[in-house]
Design a protein around this motif. Structure first.
Motif, mmCIF file in Angstrom:
data_model
loop_
_atom_site.group_PDB
_atom_site.id
_atom_site.type_symbol
_atom_site.label_atom_id
_atom_site.label_comp_id
_atom_site.label_asym_id
_atom_site.label_seq_id
_atom_site.Cartn_x
_atom_site.Cartn_y
_atom_site.Cartn_z
ATOM 1 N N UNK A 233 23.341 17.317 -29.616
ATOM 2 C CA UNK A 233 24.785 17.188 -29.814
ATOM 3 C C UNK A 233 25.480 18.537 -29.670
ATOM 4 N N UNK A 234 24.895 19.569 -30.275
ATOM 5 C CA UNK A 234 25.497 20.907 -30.163
ATOM 6 C C UNK A 234 25.502 21.376 -28.714
ATOM 7 N N UNK A 235 24.394 21.134 -28.012
ATOM 8 C CA UNK A 235 24.329 21.574 -26.616
ATOM 9 C C UNK A 235 25.371 20.854 -25.766
ATOM 10 N N UNK A 236 25.525 19.545 -25.981
ATOM 11 C CA UNK A 236 26.517 18.802 -25.197
ATOM 12 C C UNK A 236 27.924 19.311 -25.484
ATOM 13 N N UNK A 237 28.192 19.692 -26.727
ATOM 14 C CA UNK A 237 29.503 20.262 -27.066
ATOM 15 C C UNK A 237 29.684 21.629 -26.413
ATOM 16 N N UNK A 238 28.633 22.447 -26.455
ATOM 17 C CA UNK A 238 28.718 23.766 -25.817
ATOM 18 C C UNK A 238 28.940 23.637 -24.320
ATOM 19 N N UNK A 239 28.211 22.707 -23.699
ATOM 20 C CA UNK A 239 28.328 22.527 -22.260
ATOM 21 C C UNK A 239 29.717 22.031 -21.882
ATOM 22 N N UNK A 240 30.312 21.200 -22.732
ATOM 23 C CA UNK A 240 31.646 20.664 -22.460
ATOM 24 C C UNK A 240 32.756 21.582 -22.959
ATOM 25 N N UNK A 241 32.390 22.699 -23.605
ATOM 26 C CA UNK A 241 33.405 23.632 -24.110
ATOM 27 C C UNK A 241 34.158 23.093 -25.308
ATOM 28 N N UNK A 242 33.527 22.200 -26.077
ATOM 29 C CA UNK A 242 34.214 21.580 -27.209
ATOM 30 C C UNK A 242 33.647 22.030 -28.553
ATOM 31 N N UNK A 243 32.818 23.050 -28.543
ATOM 32 C CA UNK A 243 32.297 23.569 -29.807
ATOM 33 C C UNK A 243 33.079 24.835 -30.171
ATOM 34 N N UNK A 244 33.723 24.805 -31.308
ATOM 35 C CA UNK A 244 34.534 25.934 -31.758
ATOM 36 C C UNK A 244 33.860 26.622 -32.945
ATOM 37 N N UNK A 245 34.018 27.928 -32.999
ATOM 38 C CA UNK A 245 33.518 28.688 -34.132
ATOM 39 C C UNK A 245 34.519 28.600 -35.283
ATOM 40 N N UNK A 246 34.001 28.375 -36.494
ATOM 41 C CA UNK A 246 34.842 28.323 -37.688
ATOM 42 C C UNK A 246 34.546 29.562 -38.514
#
Length: 433
Positions: A233-246
């Motif tokens: 899940x994290x990788x798919x978010x990173x690949x799609x540019x949808x993982x944000x740092x909090x």
């Protein structure tokens, strides 16, 4: 002229033909001379024999000199041609040259020297024109070939673009599928983990030793599977540019000690020493503590997985320019230099066979690499086969979130200012391996 030339004289006046013959002979021209009296005989001779030059009277009995030249061109007979004109017919001779004749000479000026000069000039002009025509033909063919190649390249480029669009679409569908499936799998996995934990509570009855062992296996395998699902899940978010740092202010040494404490049982199970050393004057940082913990868990998981005996060290040190470094060393199997770059690729493991000794998704280091880049940091690798590996992460004490305003107020941490900036960390980061 050393070679023997084949020369054709076309004139109905025998005296004029003789004058040409005598002049060429006196000029020392080595030749085979052929004579005809009209145009028809001339075309018959030219159609069967290749001549080096033709001298013709512009006033032939059966046709005009202009017609003669035009017929030569229509029959595609190529030969140097010299027009013999009467006194005062220079204007007509110029028209004949424009029509295709090579040169002209007034009959009143025929002399050995002049005729030999005109002959040499006509042959040179003819061969120059022939070579020029050949070069032009080659240029035209080359130009046409370049046009065809350019068209083929454009066609291939269009095909490549279409393939790229399809690959991009497939990649997006894959990322969406991974994210969806990972999300759907987390719900039942959380339920399995939750119910397993409930079974351990005494108010639901005491479990036998065998039952407790089975429930513990379910719980541990559920946690492991959930970790794998979270990685996807994290990788798919990173690949799609949808993982944000909090990002927030936190004590990095506490996060590291807590993380090491959680991983210690795995090291103890393999009789591995797990040591931690922190050397920070200021332990506060501005970063995402969850992602820092994730990075350390992945590094420690790999170190424990690939180390059969010996020790694992975790070091946290201060670096110049307001940076910190997290180092994880092990005495494991090591990594070959040829695999240094490949192990950071998604789904890539050194052993790609289905019977490999060390399981995993092959996403851990790819996620670490992406997170470190997002944080504006660098990752270094040193390793020797059979000796061990060292992963060193260098991070700024304060990460810059591109979603924050460039003029946001600074945060004061024990004398260290942590600036928020709109600068994209991907553009300011670099990677060294």
């Amino acid at each position: 002229m050393k070679q023997t030339l084949k020369i054709l004289v076309v004139d109905d006046n025998e005296v004029d033909r003789m004058a040409v013959r005598d002049a060429l002979t006196k000029a020392g021209v080595q030749m085979e001379l052929f004579e005809v009296s009209d145009g028809n005989d001339a075309f018959s001779a030219l159609s069967t024999t290749a001549y080096d030059c033709v001298f013709f009277d512009y006033r032939l009995p059966d046709q005009h000199g202009l017609t003669f030249i035009q017929q030569l061109r229509s029959l595609k007979i190529k030969v140097p041609s010299v027009v013999l004109t009467a006194q005062g017919d220079e204007q007509i001779a110029v028209q004949l040259i424009k029509a295709g004749a090579t040169d002209y000479l007034s009959k009143s000026k025929i002399s050995p020297e002049m005729l030999a000069q005109v002959l040499r000039s006509a042959i040179r002009i003819y061969w120059a024109e022939t070579q020029a025509a050949l070069v032009n033909q080659q240029l035209r063919e080359s130009h046409e070939q370049l046009i065809r190649k350019n068209q083929e390249l454009q066609r291939q480029q269009q095909q490549i673009q279409m393939q790229n669009f399809k690959l991009l679409e497939v990649s997006q569908l894959k990322s969406h599928f991974l994210a969806t499936m990972s999300h759907e799998l987390r719900t039942p996995m959380n339920a399995i983990i939750g119910f397993s934990q409930i079974l351990f509570r005494s108010k639901f009855g005491q479990l036998t030793h065998q039952q407790a062992d089975m429930v513990e296996r379910i719980l541990n395998n559920g946690k492991h599977l959930l970790m794998l699902v979270n990685e996807v899940l994290d990788f798919s978010k990173l690949e799609a540019g949808r993982l944000d740092l909090k990002a927030e202010i936190f004590d990095v040494s506490k996060v590291i000690n807590l993380t090491v404490g959680e991983m210690r049982s795995l090291a103890d199970a393999k009789n591995l020493s797990l040591l931690v050393q922190t050397d920070l004057q200021n332990t506060l940082v501005f970063n995402d503590p969850v992602r820092i913990k994730q990075i350390l868990i992945n590094l420690l998981s790999n170190a424990i997985k690939f180390t059969e005996s010996g020790e694992i060290w975790v070091e946290v040190k201060e670096l110049p320019a307001s940076r910190v470094t997290i180092v994880v060393r092990d005495t494991g199997i090591g990594i070959a230099p040829r695999d240094f770059k490949r192990i950071f690729e998604a789904f890539r493991q050194v052993d790609q066979t289905i019977t490999r000794k060390y399981p995993g998704t092959g996403l851990g280091l790819a996620i670490i690499d992406s997170l470190v880049r997002m944080m504006g940091g660098k990752i270094f690798l040193e390793s020797k086969l059979g000796i061990g590996s060292m992963f060193k992460i260098e991070l700024p004490r304060q990460i810059r979130l591109f979603t924050e305003a460039a003029d946001a107020p600074a945060i004061q941490l024990d004398g260290d200012e942590i600036y928020r900036s709109a600068k994209n960390p991907h553009n300011s980061s670099s990677q060294t391996r």
